[in-house]
Scaffold this motif. Structure first.
Motif, short mmCIF file in Angstrom:
data_model
loop_
_atom_site.label_atom_id
_atom_site.label_comp_id
_atom_site.label_asym_id
_atom_site.label_seq_id
_atom_site.Cartn_x
_atom_site.Cartn_y
_atom_site.Cartn_z
N SER A 1 0.84 -1.21 0.00
CA SER A 1 0.00 0.00 0.00
C SER A 1 0.86 1.25 0.00
CB SER A 1 -0.92 0.02 1.22
OG SER A 1 -1.91 -0.97 1.11
N ARG A 2 1.91 1.25 0.81
CA ARG A 2 2.81 2.42 0.88
C ARG A 2 3.58 2.60 -0.43
NH1 ARG A 2 4.55 1.58 5.68
NH2 ARG A 2 6.45 0.48 5.15
N LEU A 3 3.91 1.51 -1.09
CA LEU A 3 4.58 1.59 -2.39
C LEU A 3 3.67 2.26 -3.42
CD1 LEU A 3 6.86 0.65 -4.40
CD2 LEU A 3 5.45 -1.39 -4.76
N LEU A 4 2.39 1.88 -3.42
CA LEU A 4 1.46 2.43 -4.40
C LEU A 4 0.96 3.82 -4.03
CD1 LEU A 4 -0.67 -0.68 -5.34
CD2 LEU A 4 1.27 0.29 -6.53
N CYS A 5 0.92 4.13 -2.74
CA CYS A 5 0.43 5.45 -2.33
C CYS A 5 0.94 5.76 -0.93
CB CYS A 5 -1.10 5.50 -2.36
SG CYS A 5 -1.74 7.15 -2.11
N ASN A 6 2.12 6.36 -0.85
CA ASN A 6 2.68 6.77 0.43
C ASN A 6 1.97 8.05 0.85
OD1 ASN A 6 4.17 7.72 2.57
ND2 ASN A 6 6.15 7.32 1.62
N LYS A 7 1.09 7.95 1.82
CA LYS A 7 0.18 9.03 2.18
C LYS A 7 0.77 10.06 3.14
CE LYS A 7 -3.38 5.62 1.63
NZ LYS A 7 -3.95 4.51 2.29
N SER A 8 2.08 10.03 3.36
CA SER A 8 2.68 10.92 4.36
C SER A 8 2.71 12.38 3.93
CB SER A 8 4.08 10.45 4.73
OG SER A 8 4.92 10.47 3.60
N SER A 9 2.69 12.67 2.64
CA SER A 9 2.67 14.06 2.16
C SER A 9 2.23 14.07 0.69
CB SER A 9 4.06 14.70 2.28
OG SER A 9 4.96 14.12 1.35
N ILE A 10 1.96 15.25 0.19
CA ILE A 10 1.58 15.39 -1.22
C ILE A 10 2.72 14.91 -2.11
CG2 ILE A 10 1.07 17.06 -3.05
CD1 ILE A 10 -0.46 18.69 -0.94
N ALA A 11 3.95 15.32 -1.78
CA ALA A 11 5.11 14.91 -2.59
C ALA A 11 5.30 13.40 -2.55
CB ALA A 11 6.36 15.63 -2.10
N SER A 12 5.07 12.79 -1.39
CA SER A 12 5.22 11.33 -1.27
C SER A 12 4.18 10.60 -2.11
CB SER A 12 5.07 10.90 0.19
OG SER A 12 6.10 11.47 0.96
N ILE A 13 2.97 11.10 -2.12
CA ILE A 13 1.93 10.48 -2.96
C ILE A 13 2.31 10.62 -4.42
CG2 ILE A 13 -0.48 10.59 -3.71
CD1 ILE A 13 -1.20 11.51 -0.86
N TYR A 14 2.76 11.81 -4.81
CA TYR A 14 3.13 12.05 -6.20
C TYR A 14 4.29 11.13 -6.64
CZ TYR A 14 3.94 14.47 -10.57
OH TYR A 14 4.06 14.75 -11.90
N ASP A 15 5.22 10.88 -5.72
CA ASP A 15 6.38 10.05 -6.04
C ASP A 15 6.10 8.55 -5.91
OD1 ASP A 15 7.94 12.26 -6.59
OD2 ASP A 15 8.74 12.40 -4.55
N SER A 16 4.91 8.17 -5.48
CA SER A 16 4.56 6.75 -5.34
C SER A 16 4.44 6.08 -6.71
CB SER A 16 3.23 6.61 -4.59
OG SER A 16 3.34 7.08 -3.28
N ASN A 17 4.32 4.76 -6.70
CA ASN A 17 4.19 4.00 -7.94
C ASN A 17 2.78 4.18 -8.52
OD1 ASN A 17 3.23 1.50 -9.41
ND2 ASN A 17 5.42 1.07 -9.30
N HIS A 18 2.72 4.56 -9.79
CA HIS A 18 1.44 4.76 -10.47
C HIS A 18 1.26 3.79 -11.64
CE1 HIS A 18 1.09 8.24 -7.96
NE2 HIS A 18 2.10 8.84 -8.54
N THR A 19 2.04 2.70 -11.64
CA THR A 19 1.95 1.75 -12.75
C THR A 19 1.55 0.34 -12.32
OG1 THR A 19 4.31 1.26 -12.58
CG2 THR A 19 3.65 3.00 -14.14
#
Length: 161
Positions: A23-41
């Motif tokens: 879950s953290r790999l696909l959407c690290n919810k700790s910050s906006i930048a972390s979510i943006y840098d998460s895996n989107h594929t």
């Protein structure tokens, strides 16, 4: 190369901790930048049951436009329990027009379930200086009127003769 699938088979030994790592790999919810840098594929982990948030992220990742996937995840997970706009308030003022545009854009591929309008409203509400004029007119002085054209600002001087 882009990682889109990992087949874990029907592995019942994956623990809640293991799923939380995915879950953290696909959407690290700790910050906006972390979510943006998460895996989107990554959009497939096998046929077994997965936690709902992980399954939801994988369903989002199916979409081809990865910038929209990142935007949807940010709107869905960063603003889930109300408008958490502090990160926007800490950004440089030069970035603010892009933030306002990004939040105000409609999301045509996922419907309007997670539009950025509520966070946009909360951001604008928290920043009244954006809408206050810099020069306040003093009593007995002439004011300049500002007209905004399509691509330029024109200042006119009013003469009262």
């Amino acid at each position: 190369k882009i990682l889109e699938a990992i087949d874990l088979g029907e592995n019942p030994s994956i623990t809640d901790t293991g799923w939380s790592h995915f879950s953290r790999l696909l959407c690290n919810k700790s910050s906006i930048a972390s979510i943006y840098d998460s895996n989107h594929t990554l959009n497939y982990l096998g046929p077994q049951r997965k936690p709902l948030d992980l399954d939801d992220c994988m369903n989002l990742n199916v979409h081809e436009n990865k910038k929209e996937v990142a935007r949807e995840k940010i709107l869905r997970y960063h603003f889930r329990y109300g408008a958490n706009i502090q990160e926007f308030l800490d950004m440089k003022l030069e970035v603010m027009p892009h933030v306002l545009s990004w939040l105000g854009r409609d999301c045509s591929w996922r419907g309007r379930e997670n539009s950025g309008h509520t966070p946009l409203y909360e951001l604008l509400r928290s920043m009244p200086p954006l809408f206050e004029p810099k020069n306040t007119a003093m009593a007995g002085t002439k004011r300049k009127r500002v007209m905004i054209g399509c691509h330029r600002t024109i200042k006119l001087k009013l003469d009262c003769a």
